[in-house]
Design a protein around this motif. Structure first.
Motif, short mmCIF file in Angstrom:
data_model
loop_
_atom_site.label_atom_id
_atom_site.label_comp_id
_atom_site.label_asym_id
_atom_site.label_seq_id
_atom_site.Cartn_x
_atom_site.Cartn_y
_atom_site.Cartn_z
N ALA A 166 61.26 -46.56 -13.81
CA ALA A 166 61.66 -46.38 -15.20
C ALA A 166 62.04 -47.71 -15.84
O ALA A 166 61.73 -47.96 -17.01
N ARG A 167 62.68 -48.58 -15.07
CA ARG A 167 63.04 -49.91 -15.60
C ARG A 167 61.79 -50.71 -15.94
O ARG A 167 61.73 -51.38 -16.98
N THR A 168 60.80 -50.66 -15.06
CA THR A 168 59.54 -51.38 -15.30
C THR A 168 58.83 -50.82 -16.53
O THR A 168 58.38 -51.57 -17.40
N ASP A 182 66.62 -45.83 -11.72
CA ASP A 182 65.22 -45.65 -11.30
C ASP A 182 64.42 -46.93 -11.56
O ASP A 182 64.34 -47.40 -12.70
N LYS A 183 63.84 -47.48 -10.50
CA LYS A 183 63.12 -48.76 -10.61
C LYS A 183 61.86 -48.65 -11.46
O LYS A 183 61.57 -49.52 -12.28
N LYS A 205 61.72 -38.68 -17.25
CA LYS A 205 60.79 -39.72 -16.79
C LYS A 205 59.35 -39.37 -17.18
O LYS A 205 58.58 -40.24 -17.62
N ALA A 232 66.20 -45.05 -16.57
CA ALA A 232 66.48 -46.40 -16.07
C ALA A 232 67.98 -46.59 -15.86
O ALA A 232 68.40 -47.26 -14.91
N SER A 233 68.78 -45.98 -16.73
CA SER A 233 70.24 -46.12 -16.61
C SER A 233 70.77 -45.42 -15.35
O SER A 233 71.89 -45.68 -14.92
N LEU A 246 60.17 -49.17 -18.92
CA LEU A 246 60.99 -49.41 -20.11
C LEU A 246 60.66 -50.77 -20.72
O LEU A 246 60.56 -50.91 -21.95
N LEU A 287 62.81 -43.33 -21.29
CA LEU A 287 62.86 -44.21 -20.12
C LEU A 287 64.22 -44.88 -19.95
O LEU A 287 64.65 -45.14 -18.82
N SER A 288 64.90 -45.13 -21.06
CA SER A 288 66.23 -45.73 -20.95
C SER A 288 67.20 -44.77 -20.27
O SER A 288 68.12 -45.19 -19.56
#
Length: 203
Positions: free
Chosen positions: A152-154, A149-150, A117, A145-146, A156, A141-142
């Motif tokens: 990380a999704r943002t 992790d919120k 991260k 995110a996988s 990404l 980040l992918s």
């Protein structure tokens, strides 16, 4: 009697103790006098009292901390993450952002979530002289995110958008590069010209 008197005087002068003393030694140009807490001594001019290999106790301790932490970091990704943070902050060891990124990558490549991260954020924004790399940010980040992790999704989404913008800009730059280079080569006119030994303004 007068002559013998003067002969005696001259003899006395010639045999005075001061005249028989040896002259003071000539200074040696190849040496220099060095004085320290132990006294003064003549040493060769190329003598160096500073030993760069000799470390102070504090430097030795810091070096040992670094060696020990690197050994731990080789075995444990969490130690690699810690080492990266300490190198970045200069906490207990000498600051080195380049090595910090190397150790953070080492931790991330071994599956350390926080390192992955941190790398995603780092490559998205850049660090110091290192510019941002949205494609590399996406990669890290992918991974986080996988794992749900919120944040990380943002991030990404932002990294993907930044990469697409960068690609779009690159296509624009690539399309116009030759045209702009031609302007620099011959398209732009000079304001001043050199003629007959001086500069003239082109009206």
């Amino acid at each position: 009697m007068k002559a013998s008197f003067w002969i005696a005087i001259l003899w006395e002068i010639a045999t005075l103790p001061g005249c028989t003393q040896t002259p003071p030694p000539v200074a040696n140009v190849n040496t220099v006098t060095i004085c320290d807490e132990s006294g003064c001594a003549d040493r060769p001019r190329n003598y160096a009292s500073f030993d760069p290999a000799k470390r102070s106790p504090e430097e030795e301790a810091a070096n040992q901390r670094m060696v020990d932490l690197e050994a731990l970091a080789e075995k444990d990704p969490s130690a690699a993450y810690d080492l990266a943070l300490r190198l970045f902050r200069g906490d207990g060891i000498k600051q080195n952002t380049h090595k910090s990124v190397e150790w953070m990558r080492s931790a991330g490549e071994r599956g350390h979530f926080e390192a992955q991260k941190a790398l995603g954020r780092l490559y998205l924004t850049g660090l110091g002289e290192m510019g941002s790399d949205p494609g590399e940010a996406e990669k890290w980040l992918s991974m986080t995110a996988s794992k749900g992790d919120k944040e990380a999704r943002t991030l990404l989404k932002e990294a993907t958008q930044a990469r697409q913008t960068l690609q779009s800009n690159y296509r624009y730059w690539d399309r116009w590069r030759s045209t702009f280079y031609n302007y620099w080569s011959s398209g732009y006119n000079y304001h001043w010209r050199w003629d007959t030994g001086r500069w003239y303004y082109n009206y």
